[in-house]
Design a protein around this motif. Structure first.
Motif, PDB file in Angstrom:
ATOM      1  N   LYS A  56      39.796  54.301  43.278  1.00 25.17           N
ATOM      2  CA  LYS A  56      40.096  52.936  43.719  1.00 25.17           C
ATOM      3  C   LYS A  56      38.805  52.126  43.846  1.00 25.17           C
ATOM      4  CE  LYS A  56      44.316  54.117  46.244  1.00 25.17           C
ATOM      5  NZ  LYS A  56      45.211  53.460  45.246  1.00 25.17           N
ATOM      6  N   VAL A  57      38.841  50.883  43.351  1.00 25.29           N
ATOM      7  CA  VAL A  57      37.674  49.993  43.415  1.00 25.29           C
ATOM      8  C   VAL A  57      38.146  48.567  43.675  1.00 25.29           C
ATOM      9  CG1 VAL A  57      36.277  51.422  41.846  1.00 25.29           C
ATOM     10  CG2 VAL A  57      37.689  49.585  40.898  1.00 25.29           C
ATOM     11  N   ASP A  58      37.231  47.763  44.208  1.00 22.06           N
ATOM     12  CA  ASP A  58      37.514  46.343  44.406  1.00 22.06           C
ATOM     13  C   ASP A  58      37.007  45.497  43.247  1.00 22.06           C
ATOM     14  OD1 ASP A  58      38.726  46.633  46.954  1.00 22.06           O
ATOM     15  OD2 ASP A  58      36.748  46.818  47.867  1.00 22.06           O
ATOM     16  N   GLU A  59      35.937  45.970  42.595  1.00 24.38           N
ATOM     17  CA  GLU A  59      35.325  45.216  41.502  1.00 24.38           C
ATOM     18  C   GLU A  59      34.926  46.181  40.389  1.00 24.38           C
ATOM     19  OE1 GLU A  59      31.998  42.962  42.867  1.00 24.38           O
ATOM     20  OE2 GLU A  59      33.063  42.121  44.579  1.00 24.38           O
ATOM     21  N   LEU A  60      34.726  45.609  39.204  1.00 24.47           N
ATOM     22  CA  LEU A  60      34.205  46.356  38.070  1.00 24.47           C
ATOM     23  C   LEU A  60      32.919  45.701  37.586  1.00 24.47           C
ATOM     24  CD1 LEU A  60      37.439  46.814  35.894  1.00 24.47           C
ATOM     25  CD2 LEU A  60      36.365  48.552  37.346  1.00 24.47           C
ATOM     26  N   TYR A  61      32.029  46.533  37.053  1.00 24.06           N
ATOM     27  CA  TYR A  61      30.884  46.027  36.298  1.00 24.06           C
ATOM     28  C   TYR A  61      30.942  46.680  34.927  1.00 24.06           C
ATOM     29  CZ  TYR A  61      26.179  44.914  34.705  1.00 24.06           C
ATOM     30  OH  TYR A  61      25.125  44.441  33.974  1.00 24.06           O
ATOM     31  N   LEU A  62      30.949  45.861  33.894  1.00 28.54           N
ATOM     32  CA  LEU A  62      31.003  46.370  32.527  1.00 28.54           C
ATOM     33  C   LEU A  62      29.794  45.867  31.752  1.00 28.54           C
ATOM     34  CD1 LEU A  62      34.145  45.417  33.386  1.00 28.54           C
ATOM     35  CD2 LEU A  62      34.626  46.479  31.172  1.00 28.54           C
ATOM     36  N   THR A  63      28.990  46.785  31.236  1.00 30.38           N
ATOM     37  CA  THR A  63      27.967  46.375  30.290  1.00 30.38           C
ATOM     38  C   THR A  63      28.650  45.930  29.010  1.00 30.38           C
ATOM     39  OG1 THR A  63      27.688  48.480  29.113  1.00 30.38           O
ATOM     40  CG2 THR A  63      26.500  48.227  31.195  1.00 30.38           C
ATOM     41  N   VAL A  64      27.902  45.294  28.135  1.00 27.10           N
ATOM     42  CA  VAL A  64      28.424  44.982  26.813  1.00 27.10           C
ATOM     43  C   VAL A  64      29.006  46.253  26.185  1.00 27.10           C
ATOM     44  CG1 VAL A  64      27.693  44.422  24.469  1.00 27.10           C
ATOM     45  CG2 VAL A  64      26.946  42.997  26.375  1.00 27.10           C
ATOM     46  N   ALA A  65      30.222  46.152  25.659  1.00 29.64           N
ATOM     47  CA  ALA A  65      30.902  47.194  24.884  1.00 29.64           C
ATOM     48  C   ALA A  65      31.597  48.250  25.735  1.00 29.64           C
ATOM     49  CB  ALA A  65      29.962  47.874  23.885  1.00 29.64           C
ATOM     50  N   GLN A  66      31.448  48.213  27.058  1.00 33.66           N
ATOM     51  CA  GLN A  66      32.170  49.173  27.892  1.00 33.66           C
ATOM     52  C   GLN A  66      33.612  48.733  28.098  1.00 33.66           C
ATOM     53  OE1 GLN A  66      29.830  49.691  31.498  1.00 33.66           O
ATOM     54  NE2 GLN A  66      28.864  51.534  30.663  1.00 33.66           N
ATOM     55  N   ARG A  67      34.467  49.735  28.405  1.00 37.16           N
ATOM     56  CA  ARG A  67      35.882  49.472  28.653  1.00 37.16           C
ATOM     57  C   ARG A  67      36.349  50.265  29.877  1.00 37.16           C
ATOM     58  NH1 ARG A  67      33.745  51.759  24.454  1.00 37.16           N
ATOM     59  NH2 ARG A  67      35.508  53.087  23.885  1.00 37.16           N
ATOM     60  N   TYR A  68      37.262  49.682  30.603  1.00 40.50           N
ATOM     61  CA  TYR A  68      37.932  50.341  31.718  1.00 40.50           C
ATOM     62  C   TYR A  68      39.434  50.086  31.606  1.00 40.50           C
ATOM     63  CZ  TYR A  68      33.630  51.161  34.429  1.00 40.50           C
ATOM     64  OH  TYR A  68      32.397  51.604  34.858  1.00 40.50           O
ATOM     65  N   SER A  69      40.228  51.099  31.919  1.00 39.66           N
ATOM     66  CA  SER A  69      41.652  50.884  32.175  1.00 39.66           C
ATOM     67  C   SER A  69      41.885  51.114  33.652  1.00 39.66           C
ATOM     68  CB  SER A  69      42.519  51.843  31.350  1.00 39.66           C
ATOM     69  OG  SER A  69      42.552  51.459  30.000  1.00 39.66           O
ATOM     70  N   VAL A  70      42.561  50.159  34.284  1.00 38.41           N
ATOM     71  CA  VAL A  70      42.824  50.241  35.720  1.00 38.41           C
ATOM     72  C   VAL A  70      44.306  49.991  35.973  1.00 38.41           C
ATOM     73  CG1 VAL A  70      40.494  49.484  36.310  1.00 38.41           C
ATOM     74  CG2 VAL A  70      42.321  47.777  36.109  1.00 38.41           C
ATOM     75  N   LEU A  71      44.793  50.593  37.045  1.00 32.63           N
ATOM     76  CA  LEU A  71      46.153  50.342  37.494  1.00 32.63           C
ATOM     77  C   LEU A  71      46.129  49.377  38.674  1.00 32.63           C
ATOM     78  CD1 LEU A  71      47.563  53.997  37.515  1.00 32.63           C
ATOM     79  CD2 LEU A  71      47.967  52.246  35.766  1.00 32.63           C
ATOM     80  N   ILE A  72      47.021  48.404  38.659  1.00 26.34           N
ATOM     81  CA  ILE A  72      47.274  47.597  39.857  1.00 26.34           C
ATOM     82  C   ILE A  72      48.783  47.552  40.071  1.00 26.34           C
ATOM     83  CG2 ILE A  72      45.226  46.154  39.471  1.00 26.34           C
ATOM     84  CD1 ILE A  72      47.254  43.831  38.882  1.00 26.34           C
ATOM     85  N   THR A  73      49.177  47.502  41.305  1.00 27.45           N
ATOM     86  CA  THR A  73      50.591  47.312  41.631  1.00 27.45           C
ATOM     87  C   THR A  73      50.733  45.939  42.279  1.00 27.45           C
ATOM     88  OG1 THR A  73      50.997  49.673  41.912  1.00 27.45           O
ATOM     89  CG2 THR A  73      52.569  48.164  42.931  1.00 27.45           C
ATOM     90  N   THR A  74      51.562  45.127  41.692  1.00 30.31           N
ATOM     91  CA  THR A  74      51.710  43.758  42.190  1.00 30.31           C
ATOM     92  C   THR A  74      52.501  43.734  43.500  1.00 30.31           C
ATOM     93  OG1 THR A  74      53.641  43.495  40.747  1.00 30.31           O
ATOM     94  CG2 THR A  74      51.541  42.686  39.919  1.00 30.31           C
ATOM     95  N   LYS A  75      52.377  42.637  44.183  1.00 30.85           N
ATOM     96  CA  LYS A  75      52.989  42.472  45.497  1.00 30.85           C
ATOM     97  C   LYS A  75      54.484  42.144  45.359  1.00 30.85           C
ATOM     98  CE  LYS A  75      48.561  40.743  47.186  1.00 30.85           C
ATOM     99  NZ  LYS A  75      48.230  41.936  47.962  1.00 30.85           N
ATOM    100  N   ALA A  76      55.235  42.471  46.396  1.00 28.43           N
ATOM    101  CA  ALA A  76      56.650  42.119  46.407  1.00 28.43           C
ATOM    102  C   ALA A  76      56.842  40.622  46.622  1.00 28.43           C
ATOM    103  CB  ALA A  76      57.378  42.910  47.497  1.00 28.43           C
ATOM    104  N   ASP A  77      55.874  40.017  47.299  1.00 27.57           N
ATOM    105  CA  ASP A  77      55.930  38.593  47.644  1.00 27.57           C
ATOM    106  C   ASP A  77      55.416  37.762  46.470  1.00 27.57           C
ATOM    107  OD1 ASP A  77      55.774  36.097  48.753  1.00 27.57           O
ATOM    108  OD2 ASP A  77      54.253  36.593  50.246  1.00 27.57           O
ATOM    109  N   THR A  78      56.183  36.804  46.000  1.00 26.71           N
ATOM    110  CA  THR A  78      55.780  35.966  44.868  1.00 26.71           C
ATOM    111  C   THR A  78      55.405  34.553  45.301  1.00 26.71           C
ATOM    112  OG1 THR A  78      58.068  35.262  44.435  1.00 26.71           O
ATOM    113  CG2 THR A  78      57.305  37.266  43.323  1.00 26.71           C
TER     114      THR A  78
END
Length: 540
Positions: A242-264
């Motif tokens: 679990k992270v709050d932020e990402l840092y990506l150098t040029v050409a790096q990739r991340y896949s992350v999961l988020i679950t959206t809120k019930a409240d819209t």
């Protein structure tokens, strides 16, 4: 026994379900304004942003590429794809192919046996700076995590001037007189635009692919009100983090999961800012910030934007691969590389072990495929300025890269994910006695070496081909910050071929396809005429 049988059945089912995914693409000029400033960009089928590529693990991918630019050569590299068994499809010009001339066509044909987040881009004369790049997502029906839907977010620096002029200035005495620094981007873009909106559903788990398709600096990314869980980096599944932020150098990739809120009842800000520490200075006209939005309800207002200035980034060295592959031991060959920049007759050039990279007369793959058996393992035939290292099949390789420059550099290896055995803090001299490999080292294909520091990488020689190892800052590629790993060329000769159409692309431009780096087929150790001087006015 039962487990083995089930795995075999799954593999057979996957093979049976594999399909052929075909892209028929014209590379064209397009007028676009991703940051609000109109300019010519390189697009596909008169479209910009360039279209995404998608496939499922096991699929065959065919890209029929037609160069309709009229005034520039081109190519495509599928970043992170190993091209196992298809070395001729890797894409860097002067290395695994000849450039595709205006009016020419070229077919890339390969099978994807890797899942995750990738991208494609031109690997020719800095061209992807002008827009020829896009995401490439390979789906995995057996992914080791659950999600409902997918989103892809690309982030990038952006220039309002075209690449050939910028490169010519960067590689000029005039620039060297003022310090030789890289061109500073005008702006940042997200999804190759400003203020991109991503519609989401409540109480839904999204797999978000974040890809830095830029050419110079790293980027910070945060999604307000949502915790991200890292599950994949550069095509390698990881233990959940679990992270709050990402840092990506040029050409790096991340896949992350988020679950959206019930409240819209509200929408949320996606903040992205360029790493301005990599700028020589910050001009008043440079805008390093760009925003996007998670839209729960399009009828609700978008949130106010606030530049991201407080950074809380997880150290990717701490990530653990899901397969828990242990550190390779019993290193067979150690490659020591020092990198720096020097004033070369008034021009700022990069050096690898004191040699600047220059593409050779014969593309390196073609030299490897045409060489007699008694010389194919000799690095001399590939040319001094190719910075070549020849590797034997099944060896364990360790690369020690020492950064003697005053800046950070994101290094990328074609054809492999490497184990990151060590990464020092900035300004730390390399000492072999200080290296203590982690039990399960992080793996990826792009990693930063810090100012005055070093990295130690390991991988197995199991993918015969020509693998570039280079800084992925595109200005530095053009300045010669590249080495070449000639991987098991003796095996390569016996197991692969180059398509006839690829030879025709070379022949149409008078580029030799046989011989050593100089095109000599009689005396393979005679490099008279090999390219040793870099181009100074031939970009684009």
């Amino acid at each position: 026994m039962l487990t083995a049988l089930l795995l075999t059945c799954l593999a057979l089912c996957q093979t049976a379900l594999a399909k052929t995914v075909t892209y028929n693409w014209d590379v064209t000029w397009v007028w676009a304004s991703p940051d609000g400033f109109g300019r010519p960009v390189v697009g596909i089928n008169n479209q910009f942003p360039c279209p995404p590529m998608e496939a499922t693990i096991g699929d065959r991918v065919i890209v029929n590429l037609n160069n309709k630019l009229g005034n520039e050569t081109t190519s495509l590299h599928f970043h992170g794809i190993f091209q196992a068994g298809t070395a001729a499809m890797d894409g860097p010009t002067g290395v695994t192919q000849c450039p595709i001339p205006p009016g020419g066509s070229f077919t890339y044909d390969f099978v994807v046996n890797q899942a995750g987040s990738y991208w494609y881009h031109s690997h020719n004369k800095g061209q992807y700076i002008d827009g020829l790049r896009g995401p490439f997502i390979i789906h995995d029906p057996a992914a080791p995590f659950k999600f409902d839907e997918e989103i892809t977010i690309t982030i990038s620096d952006w220039y309002q001037d075209q690449a050939p002029g910028l490169i010519n200035y960067f590689e000029s005495p005039a620039n060297e007189l003022t310090g030789g620094s890289e061109p500073i981007p005008n702006s940042a873009v997200l999804a190759d635009t400003q203020n991109a909106q991503f519609s989401v559903k409540p109480s839904t788990t999204y797999l978000i692919h974040v890809i830095n398709i830029g050419s110079f600096v790293g980027s910070y990314l945060k999604i307000d009100g949502h915790t991200m869980t890292i599950v994949e980096i550069d095509g390698v599944y990881t233990q959940s983090q679990k992270v709050d932020e990402l840092y990506l150098t040029v050409a790096q990739r991340y896949s992350v999961l988020i679950t959206t809120k019930a409240d819209t009842s509200k929408n949320f800000l996606i903040s992205n800012t360029l790493d301005t520490k990599m700028f020589d200075h910050i001009p008043t006209w440079a805008n390093p910030d760009v925003y996007g939005f998670l839209v729960y309800d399009s009828k609700k207002p978008l949130p106010a934007v606030t530049p991201l200035r407080t950074y809380n980034v997880f150290d990717d060295f701490q990530l653990i691969p899901k397969d828990r592959q242990t550190a390779f031991t019993n290193v067979d060959q150690q490659i020591m590389i020092t990198m720096d920049f020097v004033d070369d007759d008034g021009i700022n050039r990069a050096i690898v072990n004191n040699v600047t990279y220059v593409a050779q007369k014969v593309p390196t793959l073609y030299t490897a495929m045409s060489a007699p058996k008694d010389v194919v393992m000799n690095p001399l035939i590939y040319g001094v300025n190719s910075n070549s290292f020849v590797l034997k099949l099944n060896q364990t390789i360790e690369i020690v890269l020492i950064n003697e420059d005053s800046g950070n550099h994101p290094w990328h290896l074609h054809g492999h994910n490497f184990q990151v055995i060590a990464r020092s803090p900035a300004n730390t001299p390399y000492k072999a006695s200080a290296i203590h490999p982690p039990h399960t080292p992080m793996r990826r294909d792009v990693v930063t070496v810090y100012t005055g520091g070093y990295i130690v990488l390991r991988f197995k020689v199991d993918n015969p081909g020509i693998q570039l190892f280079h800084c992925h800052i595109e200005w530095h590629v053009e300045a010669g910050l590249t080495a070449t790993l000639i991987e098991a060329p003796d095996v390569l000769q016996d197991t692969e071929t180059i398509p006839h159409g690829h030879y025709q692309t070379c022949e149409s431009q008078g580029i030799p396809t046989k011989g050593n780096a100089a095109g000599n087929t009689k005396n393979w150790l005679d490099l008279t005429g090999a390219n040793t001087a870099f181009e100074t006015d031939n970009w684009g």
